[in-house]
Write a protein that holds these residues in place. Structure first.
Motif, short mmCIF file in Angstrom:
data_model
loop_
_atom_site.label_atom_id
_atom_site.label_comp_id
_atom_site.label_asym_id
_atom_site.label_seq_id
_atom_site.Cartn_x
_atom_site.Cartn_y
_atom_site.Cartn_z
N CYS A 121 43.17 35.85 46.21
CA CYS A 121 41.99 36.57 45.76
C CYS A 121 42.28 37.97 45.25
O CYS A 121 41.47 38.54 44.54
CB CYS A 121 40.98 36.67 46.90
SG CYS A 121 41.61 37.51 48.36
N ARG B 269 39.51 29.65 37.20
CA ARG B 269 38.23 30.31 36.98
C ARG B 269 38.42 31.77 36.56
O ARG B 269 39.51 32.32 36.69
CB ARG B 269 37.38 30.25 38.25
CG ARG B 269 38.01 30.97 39.44
CD ARG B 269 37.20 30.76 40.70
NE ARG B 269 37.83 31.41 41.85
CZ ARG B 269 37.64 32.68 42.19
NH1 ARG B 269 36.83 33.43 41.45
NH2 ARG B 269 38.24 33.20 43.24
N SER C 157 37.37 35.29 37.58
CA SER C 157 36.80 36.07 38.68
C SER C 157 36.53 37.50 38.24
O SER C 157 36.92 37.92 37.15
CB SER C 157 37.78 36.07 39.86
OG SER C 157 38.99 36.70 39.48
N TYR C 158 35.90 38.24 39.13
CA TYR C 158 35.64 39.65 38.85
C TYR C 158 36.92 40.43 38.63
O TYR C 158 37.03 41.22 37.70
CB TYR C 158 34.84 40.26 40.01
CG TYR C 158 34.76 41.77 39.97
CD1 TYR C 158 33.92 42.41 39.08
CD2 TYR C 158 35.54 42.55 40.82
CE1 TYR C 158 33.85 43.80 39.03
CE2 TYR C 158 35.48 43.92 40.78
CZ TYR C 158 34.63 44.55 39.89
OH TYR C 158 34.58 45.92 39.86
N SER D 43 32.65 33.73 37.73
CA SER D 43 31.77 34.11 38.83
C SER D 43 30.60 34.93 38.28
O SER D 43 30.64 35.42 37.15
CB SER D 43 32.54 34.93 39.86
OG SER D 43 32.88 36.21 39.33
#
Length: 278
Positions: free
Chosen positions: A121, A221, A223-224, A245
């Motif tokens: 992450c 994906r 993501s931020y 997201s």
């Protein structure tokens, strides 16, 4: 003799298929920690991050992380090398990178949130979109556009260039493309945000920032943290194979970034600034 870790690790596995089994070798994506240390002109030292990564392009990873988090300005790095400090065990030398700065170490309280990251992450960086305005400006609309046909070809070109993924099946990739779909550079890592950091670090160390005439394509994906890092590098178009997201879409819309998701075959969703897709 200290062995430098590579991007793949070979193991023995037992493969089962129906009622049959066989023992064979298998290649795994290597995952090891990387500690990033800063040293200022006056000798001040500080660990800024420990991240789990796939070995390879470690100096780019450090430079890209520092740029994306706004910790070191462009041109603020004198040198990057593997650490030879006495407190680092020989077997950890290639898992510790020292970045020498031509200025002071950033404010120490600001570094506390960066201490530990993971390959899954990463670090969110700023806690909100409002905080990003302190160091990032909205992207200019300009004349940069890309055709749908060019976008449709990016996933296959990204996948075809993933050498380590072809051996392990376990790595994410970030690729930088021209508006015509030509691959400029690609980096792989077990962490999708690390792959982006490596790519941005490559551009930063080569003096190529901002990347305002390029498209960023990522596996997985959006993501931020990926859109945040792309914004810091000035990338106007970010594409992902999978979904973005909600915060990534908010960031893209607020800062004028074109964000494309579910880019598969001849289909995709454009979540923000569709005008760049001509």
């Amino acid at each position: 003799m200290t062995v430098r870790p590579g991007p793949t690790t070979r193991v023995r596995v037992r493969e089962l298929s129906g009622s049959a089994s066989r023992d064979r070798r298998d290649d795994l994506a290597t995952e090891e920690p990387l500690e990033i240390r800063l040293i200022s002109l006056d000798g001040t030292r500080r660990t800024v991050a420990i991240t789990m990564r796939t070995p390879g392009h470690d100096f780019e990873l450090a430079a890209g992380f520092l740029h994306g988090e706004g910790l070191v300005p462009p041109g603020g790095i004198i040198a990057i090398g593997y650490c030879t400090d006495g407190d680092v065990a020989p077997e950890a030398r290639y898992n510790t990178v020292t970045v020498r700065l031509n200025g002071p170490v950033p404010d120490l309280p600001a570094l506390d949130r960066h201490f530990l990251t993971s390959s899954a992450c990463g670090v969110c960086g700023s806690a909100s979109l409002d905080a990003l305005h302190d160091r990032c400006r909205p992207l200019p609309t300009g004349s940069f556009t890309v055709t749908p046909e060019t976008l449709y070809g990016l996933p296959d070109r990204l996948r075809a260039a993933q050498g380590v993924f072809g051996k392990t099946g376990g790595l994410h990739a970030a690729g930088l493309f021209t508006s015509g779909g030509e691959l400029v550079a690609l980096r792989e890592d077990v962490g999708r945000h690390n792959a982006v950091d490596k790519l941005v670090g490559w551009a930063s160390l080569a003096g190529l920032l901002p990347l305002d005439r390029h498209v960023l394509m990522v596996s997985g994906r959006a993501s931020y943290e990926i859109t945040q890092k792309a914004l810091a590098a000035g990338v106007p178009v970010v594409c992902a194979v999978s979904a973005p997201s909600s915060l990534a879409v908010d960031l893209a819309r607020e800062f004028g970034m074109t964000l494309v998701g579910f880019l598969r075959g001849e289909r995709c969703n454009v979540y923000s600034v569709p005008g760049r897709v001509s």
